[in-house]
Design a protein around this motif. Structure first.
Motif, PDB file in Angstrom:
ATOM      1  N   PHE A 164       0.814  -1.211   0.000  1.00 19.99           N
ATOM      2  CA  PHE A 164       0.000   0.000   0.000  1.00 19.99           C
ATOM      3  C   PHE A 164       0.850   1.266   0.000  1.00 19.99           C
ATOM      4  O   PHE A 164       0.394   2.324   0.434  1.00 19.99           O
ATOM      5  CB  PHE A 164      -0.953  -0.024   1.204  1.00 19.99           C
ATOM      6  CG  PHE A 164      -1.847  -1.240   1.206  1.00 19.99           C
ATOM      7  CD1 PHE A 164      -2.883  -1.358   0.309  1.00 19.99           C
ATOM      8  CD2 PHE A 164      -1.615  -2.288   2.092  1.00 19.99           C
ATOM      9  CE1 PHE A 164      -3.691  -2.483   0.291  1.00 19.99           C
ATOM     10  CE2 PHE A 164      -2.414  -3.420   2.091  1.00 19.99           C
ATOM     11  CZ  PHE A 164      -3.460  -3.513   1.182  1.00 19.99           C
ATOM     12  N   ALA A 165       2.084   1.135  -0.494  1.00 17.50           N
ATOM     13  CA  ALA A 165       2.949   2.304  -0.612  1.00 17.50           C
ATOM     14  C   ALA A 165       2.289   3.341  -1.506  1.00 17.50           C
ATOM     15  O   ALA A 165       1.715   3.025  -2.550  1.00 17.50           O
ATOM     16  CB  ALA A 165       4.304   1.901  -1.184  1.00 17.50           C
ATOM     17  N   VAL A 191       5.001  -3.469   6.011  1.00 21.74           N
ATOM     18  CA  VAL A 191       5.340  -4.594   5.135  1.00 21.74           C
ATOM     19  C   VAL A 191       4.176  -5.591   5.184  1.00 21.74           C
ATOM     20  O   VAL A 191       3.706  -5.951   6.268  1.00 21.74           O
ATOM     21  CB  VAL A 191       6.638  -5.281   5.591  1.00 21.74           C
ATOM     22  CG1 VAL A 191       6.893  -6.529   4.760  1.00 21.74           C
ATOM     23  CG2 VAL A 191       7.808  -4.312   5.491  1.00 21.74           C
ATOM     24  N   ILE A 192       3.738  -6.026   4.011  1.00 21.36           N
ATOM     25  CA  ILE A 192       2.546  -6.877   3.909  1.00 21.36           C
ATOM     26  C   ILE A 192       2.935  -8.310   3.570  1.00 21.36           C
ATOM     27  O   ILE A 192       3.778  -8.555   2.697  1.00 21.36           O
ATOM     28  CB  ILE A 192       1.583  -6.334   2.838  1.00 21.36           C
ATOM     29  CG1 ILE A 192       1.195  -4.895   3.148  1.00 21.36           C
ATOM     30  CG2 ILE A 192       0.354  -7.215   2.720  1.00 21.36           C
ATOM     31  CD1 ILE A 192       0.445  -4.700   4.441  1.00 21.36           C
ATOM     32  N   ALA A 220       4.077 -15.659   2.344  1.00 18.09           N
ATOM     33  CA  ALA A 220       5.051 -14.959   1.510  1.00 18.09           C
ATOM     34  C   ALA A 220       4.875 -13.445   1.627  1.00 18.09           C
ATOM     35  O   ALA A 220       3.783 -12.944   1.871  1.00 18.09           O
ATOM     36  CB  ALA A 220       4.894 -15.382   0.051  1.00 18.09           C
ATOM     37  N   ARG A 221       5.972 -12.737   1.446  1.00 20.67           N
ATOM     38  CA  ARG A 221       5.891 -11.272   1.415  1.00 20.67           C
ATOM     39  C   ARG A 221       5.240 -10.845   0.103  1.00 20.67           C
ATOM     40  O   ARG A 221       5.504 -11.424  -0.950  1.00 20.67           O
ATOM     41  CB  ARG A 221       7.283 -10.675   1.545  1.00 20.67           C
ATOM     42  CG  ARG A 221       7.300  -9.146   1.508  1.00 20.67           C
ATOM     43  CD  ARG A 221       8.704  -8.577   1.644  1.00 20.67           C
ATOM     44  NE  ARG A 221       9.197  -8.651   3.015  1.00 20.67           N
ATOM     45  CZ  ARG A 221      10.052  -7.784   3.548  1.00 20.67           C
ATOM     46  NH1 ARG A 221      10.506  -6.772   2.803  1.00 20.67           N
ATOM     47  NH2 ARG A 221      10.475  -7.912   4.785  1.00 20.67           N
ATOM     48  N   TYR A 222       4.413  -9.837   0.195  1.00 18.42           N
ATOM     49  CA  TYR A 222       3.707  -9.353  -0.994  1.00 18.42           C
ATOM     50  C   TYR A 222       4.690  -8.825  -2.037  1.00 18.42           C
ATOM     51  O   TYR A 222       5.682  -8.174  -1.713  1.00 18.42           O
ATOM     52  CB  TYR A 222       2.736  -8.230  -0.610  1.00 18.42           C
ATOM     53  CG  TYR A 222       2.057  -7.601  -1.804  1.00 18.42           C
ATOM     54  CD1 TYR A 222       0.862  -8.114  -2.291  1.00 18.42           C
ATOM     55  CD2 TYR A 222       2.613  -6.500  -2.446  1.00 18.42           C
ATOM     56  CE1 TYR A 222       0.244  -7.542  -3.395  1.00 18.42           C
ATOM     57  CE2 TYR A 222       2.006  -5.923  -3.542  1.00 18.42           C
ATOM     58  CZ  TYR A 222       0.825  -6.446  -4.020  1.00 18.42           C
ATOM     59  OH  TYR A 222       0.222  -5.884  -5.102  1.00 18.42           O
ATOM     60  N   LEU A 254      -1.529  -7.852   6.782  1.00 26.25           N
ATOM     61  CA  LEU A 254      -1.905  -9.081   6.076  1.00 26.25           C
ATOM     62  C   LEU A 254      -2.917  -8.799   4.964  1.00 26.25           C
ATOM     63  O   LEU A 254      -3.762  -7.910   5.089  1.00 26.25           O
ATOM     64  CB  LEU A 254      -2.513 -10.102   7.035  1.00 26.25           C
ATOM     65  CG  LEU A 254      -1.598 -10.673   8.136  1.00 26.25           C
ATOM     66  CD1 LEU A 254      -2.395 -11.614   9.028  1.00 26.25           C
ATOM     67  CD2 LEU A 254      -0.397 -11.399   7.518  1.00 26.25           C
ATOM     68  N   VAL A 255      -2.809  -9.581   3.876  1.00 23.93           N
ATOM     69  CA  VAL A 255      -3.803  -9.535   2.803  1.00 23.93           C
ATOM     70  C   VAL A 255      -4.168 -10.962   2.405  1.00 23.93           C
ATOM     71  O   VAL A 255      -3.385 -11.903   2.593  1.00 23.93           O
ATOM     72  CB  VAL A 255      -3.295  -8.789   1.554  1.00 23.93           C
ATOM     73  CG1 VAL A 255      -3.066  -7.330   1.834  1.00 23.93           C
ATOM     74  CG2 VAL A 255      -2.056  -9.461   0.973  1.00 23.93           C
ATOM     75  N   ASP A 256      -5.358 -11.120   1.872  1.00 25.42           N
ATOM     76  CA  ASP A 256      -5.768 -12.360   1.230  1.00 25.42           C
ATOM     77  C   ASP A 256      -5.747 -12.136  -0.276  1.00 25.42           C
ATOM     78  O   ASP A 256      -6.245 -11.113  -0.771  1.00 25.42           O
ATOM     79  CB  ASP A 256      -7.185 -12.774   1.651  1.00 25.42           C
ATOM     80  CG  ASP A 256      -7.237 -13.284   3.085  1.00 25.42           C
ATOM     81  OD1 ASP A 256      -6.193 -13.757   3.578  1.00 25.42           O
ATOM     82  OD2 ASP A 256      -8.321 -13.201   3.706  1.00 25.42           O
TER      83      ASP A 256
END
Length: 262
Positions: A164-165, A191-192, A220-222, A254-256
């Motif tokens: 979301f930068a 960090v996502i 995993a990192r986005y 976190l994201v899905d």
């Protein structure tokens, strides 16, 4: 005298004359569609020959608005930072054609001045775009060059996990020197990481396998580029997909990821 009369009577009693065939209908030419004449008013430095290629000659409201923006973009990309393109005017000519007039104002031509990239509350080092930058000091101002730099910078951060930068430019002009100074400010955000990868339909195991191969997995990192590579890879196998991601409620980091076959 009688003989002459007989001859006349015989001629008159001959076979009846046939009616003349009806005249063939005269083909009429189809009406000529109206021509569109473009008129540009207010350009002094930019050649009129360069302007028609930016417009579509459409006369509906949407086409006119699109052409107005296209002309504005052309002027911005040539350094006319303060230029304006007014609403196009549509008129009928005496010959039944259409005339579209684009009023515009070029203003002064500007160059890029100082271009600075800075972070708001940065929490680590991400390589800047010094080598790849298109908006370079001394070059003519170009909105497209600036947009490319913003997109590249945003990609650098998002590939480093900052999903979301936000990258926002601000400008200040110096009329005396005809330059535009730019400050490009980056807000990273957290960090996502990916909490879950959800594939629709559920039985599409091939899609799930490709996601694993590209590293799009839980934990995993986005990475924005990783998601794009996955979409391109699936497209080459004939699987058109939509890939989206959404924040997890109550977890700012976190994201899905949703992968849906179209």
């Amino acid at each position: 005298m009688r003989a002459l009369t007989l001859v006349v009577l015989l001629v008159g009693c001959g076979a009846p004359s046939r009616p003349a065939p009806p005249a063939a209908p005269v083909a009429r030419a189809a009406p000529r569609p109206p021509r569109v004449e473009l008129v540009f008013v207010g350009n002094h430095e930019v050649s009129t020959d360069d302007l028609p290629g930016a417009v579509t000659t459409g006369t509906d409201e949407r086409a006119l608005a699109s052409d107005q923006l296209a002309l504005q973009s052309l002027l911005w990309d040539r350094g006319y930072y303060e230029s304006e393109v007014a609403q196009p005017l549509v008129d009928a000519t005496p010959r039944g054609d259409v005339q579209i007039t684009f009023p515009l104002r070029e203003g002064k031509r500007f160059r890029f001045g100082e271009v600075v990239v800075r972070e708001r509350a940065g929490d680590g080092a991400v390589p800047p775009l010094e080598g790849a930058r298109e908006a370079k000091s001394g070059d003519w101002f170009s909105k497209t060059a600036l947009a490319h730099d913003i997109a590249r910078l945003q990609r650098v951060y998002r590939d480093a996990g900052y999903a979301f930068a936000d990258v926002v430019p601000s400008a200040s002009t110096h009329d005396d020197a005809a330059v535009v100074d730019l400050a490009i400010e980056v807000t990273r955000g957290p960090v996502i990481h990916i909490r879950a990868v959800v594939v629709h339909p559920v039985g599409a195991t091939g899609i799930a396998d490709e996601a694993k191969n590209e590293g799009v997995v839980a934990g995993a990192r986005y990475s924005e580029s990783r998601l794009e590579r996955l979409k391109e890879t699936l497209g080459r196998t004939g699987a058109a997909v939509s890939i989206t991601y959404a924040k997890v409620k109550g977890h700012a980091d976190l994201v899905d990821v949703q992968i849906e076959r179209l």
